[in-house]
Design a protein around this motif. Structure first.
Motif, PDB file in Angstrom:
ATOM      1  N   LEU A   1      26.511  32.260  18.472  1.00  0.00           N
ATOM      2  CA  LEU A   1      25.230  32.324  17.752  1.00  0.00           C
ATOM      3  C   LEU A   1      25.371  32.955  16.366  1.00  0.00           C
ATOM      4  O   LEU A   1      24.563  32.683  15.476  1.00  0.00           O
ATOM      5  CB  LEU A   1      24.204  33.125  18.564  1.00  0.00           C
TER       6      LEU A   1
ATOM      7  N   ARG B   1      20.711  28.138  19.065  1.00  0.00           N
ATOM      8  CA  ARG B   1      19.615  29.094  18.901  1.00  0.00           C
ATOM      9  C   ARG B   1      18.327  28.578  19.540  1.00  0.00           C
ATOM     10  O   ARG B   1      17.542  29.356  20.099  1.00  0.00           O
ATOM     11  CB  ARG B   1      19.415  29.404  17.408  1.00  0.00           C
TER      12      ARG B   1
ATOM     13  N   PRO C   1      25.198  25.975  15.761  1.00  0.00           N
ATOM     14  CA  PRO C   1      24.378  27.168  16.014  1.00  0.00           C
ATOM     15  C   PRO C   1      22.874  26.902  15.973  1.00  0.00           C
ATOM     16  O   PRO C   1      22.112  27.582  16.672  1.00  0.00           O
ATOM     17  CB  PRO C   1      24.798  28.134  14.903  1.00  0.00           C
TER      18      PRO C   1
ATOM     19  N   ALA D   1      31.490  27.976  15.780  1.00  0.00           N
ATOM     20  CA  ALA D   1      30.938  28.409  17.069  1.00  0.00           C
ATOM     21  C   ALA D   1      31.953  28.211  18.186  1.00  0.00           C
ATOM     22  O   ALA D   1      32.139  29.084  19.045  1.00  0.00           O
ATOM     23  CB  ALA D   1      29.664  27.635  17.370  1.00  0.00           C
TER      24      ALA D   1
END
Length: 549
Positions: free
Chosen positions: A533, A463, A459, A541
């Motif tokens: 996310l 991001r 993540p 994820a």
């Protein structure tokens, strides 16, 4: 039935008995030299030349990504510094075998200590050393075992020379104890469409003859599978074969949202095969092949010829060329000959080019001339850009020299954090997920012990990609991905959901990614990205994205 976990490479699945890689040659004994020093040196030199020639021949046969890796190994076998180290040890009384072992081992330990890309070269160096020692002993170099029947190859790690020329009629899949998703083994396996699971710390416990299922999509190895497991694997194999033989179309989601699928290439000669596999252009053309192994930079004319050959293969199509990305694992004496404690964080990429701007100017001039001579849509990008100031410098210089479209690579987390400022001055951004992941999670790409961190599904990486996607959308600028992440079909969908506009990959992965995109709408891609996310680990994820219909 038990399962062990690693990092999958590709989408393939294979079933078969395990066959393990033979152990390396025994370490040469420490014993007095019996031959004259000059004779001993000549024997070693002959062995070095023979190994280099063998690796160069393997490179020609392999082609593609493997060719560049094997050519680099051939250069290692003739490295003047290593030869000097061998000669010094022979003068001190060592045998040729022991001198080769000690000189290469000292250099290998140095590379491991440097970490990052340099550490990745250590396994290649060990393989070259083994081949030279084998030649001196008059025995075959350790390599892939022979078998009359197909098998799953299990090894601590695989040398490029072994991976590049695997007999795909015999080797069904690869399992390695070491390595990550961007190691040479992984990259070559993906380029040859061999199912592989790397970074499997417990793979050493697998014994010869044990039947396993290697599922690259899930990164799992099922030991002694049930009949139901075998039936499911057979069904999956049939599905993948259907995908591979499907008609080639442009990349698009199920709702018609276009996602151009481009190819990562290392030489102009690779263009034809990429086009045949459905590449809609080039998302990453690596120019290092023109510079590596030279004592001086190629001339503008030499570069123009190579770039024109490439661009001519893609009339009217987008071709993204990366400016010279030297330093770290690709040191060039005429660009940066200073010793650095950690080259991966040193004077590399655009930093090195900026310090020797004449080399950058000549490359951009050659590209502009090739652009004028062809109908391809040339885009040029700088590697290892850290912030908006560096982006503005490169874009301004490129346009001054005649490049119409100029952008930057996002490989450093700082660039993603400055995404709005970067997209304001750059025509496009291309995300190099291999380096972005390594630098974000501080995890060497070679080390099996940290392979679980070297995962673009994390993540933290996603991001950063979203920051770039959002900034690109707000500025009306394209944001592509040219790292290995684009070759993962499930992740490719998530990347589109994060705002990525194009995907570039090894040509062998195009069919799988094209098929996965065609099954997904933009709404679904966005939902999968949002789910990924919200998680805190790479595994979570993956699971979260897969759970979204």
């Amino acid at each position: 039935m038990t399962q062990i976990q690693g990092i999958g490479v590709g989408r393939g699945i294979a079933t078969g008995p395990v066959l393990t890689m033979p152990e390396p040659l025994s370490e040469p004994v420490v014993a007095p030299r019996t031959r004259d020093a000059a004779d001993e040196k000549q024997l070693v030199l002959d062995a070095l030349h023979a190994v280099a020639a063998d690796l160069a021949e393997r490179a020609k046969l392999a082609g593609g990504d493997a060719q560049a890796v094997l050519e680099a190994q051939a250069m290692m076998a003739q490295d003047p510094g290593l030869i000097e180290g061998v000669d010094e040890r022979i003068d001190e009384g060592s045998t040729g075998e022991r001198a080769v072992f000690d000189a290469f081992e000292a250099y290998r330990e140095m590379l491991v200590g440097l970490g990052g890309y340099m550490a990745e070269r250590a396994a290649d160096l060990s393989d070259v050393s083994q081949r030279i020692v084998a030649h001196l002993r008059g025995v075959p170099a350790p390599g892939v075992p022979e078998s009359d029947t197909p098998f799953i190859l299990v090894a601590r790690d695989l040398a490029p020379a072994d991976t590049a020329l695997l007999d795909l009629e015999r080797v069904l899949a690869l399992v390695t104890v070491e390595g990550g998703p961007t190691s040479h083994t992984a990259i070559l396996a993906r380029s040859r469409s061999i199912p592989a699971v790397v970074g499997v710390e417990s793979a050493g416990s697998l014994s010869d003859g044990t039947v396993v299922i290697v599922d690259a999509a899930s990164g799992t190895i099922t030991v002694e599978p049930t009949a139901a497991d075998l039936d499911a694997a057979e069904t999956r194999t049939a599905e993948l074969q259907k995908i591979a033989s499907a008609p080639i179309t442009d990349g698009a989601l199920a709702d018609g949202h276009a996602v151009p699928l481009l190819a990562n290439l290392g030489k102009p000669s690779e263009a034809k095969a990429a086009v045949e596999l459905g590449a809609e252009g080039v998302g990453l053309f690596r120019t290092e092949f023109l510079f590596l192994g030279s004592t001086s930079a190629p001339t503008v004319a030499q570069q123009r010829e190579a770039y024109t050959e490439l661009l001519s293969a893609f009339p009217g199509k987008k071709v993204v060329v990366r400016a010279l990305d030297a330093g770290s694992d690709k040191p060039l004496a005429f660009l940066n000959d200073a010793e650095e404690e950690n080259p991966a964080l040193g004077l590399r990429g655009l930093r090195a080019l900026r310090a020797k701007e004449d080399i950058l100017r000549e490359q951009l001039t050659a590209l502009a001339e090739a652009q004028a001579a062809t109908s391809a849509d040339l885009w040029v990008m700088a590697p290892m850009v850290a912030d908006a100031e560096e982006a503005e410098y490169f874009v301004s210089l490129a346009k001054e020299l005649g490049i119409r479209v100029a952008g930057v690579m996002a490989e450093v987390p700082s660039l993603a954090l400055m995404a709005p400022e970067v997209t304001a001055v750059s025509d496009f951004v291309s995300i190099g997920t291999n380096d972005l992941t390594q630098y974000t999670l501080a995890a060497d790409r070679l080390l099996g012990s940290v392979a679980n961190y070297q995962d673009p599904w994390h993540p933290a990486v996603l991001r950063l990609i979203k920051l770039l996607g959002d900034a690109g959308r707000a500025a009306g600028k394209p944001v592509g991905v040219c790292g290995e992440a684009a070759a993962d079909p499930a992740l490719a969908v998530v990347l589109v959901g994060l705002g990525v506009t194009t995907l570039s990959m090894t040509p062998a992965a195009l069919a799988d990614v094209r098929a996965e995109l065609a099954r997904t709408t933009l709404e679904q891609a966005t939902a999968r990205a949002a789910a990924a996310l919200r998680t805190s680990t790479a595994a979570a994820a993956r699971s979260a994205a897969a759970s979204v219909d």
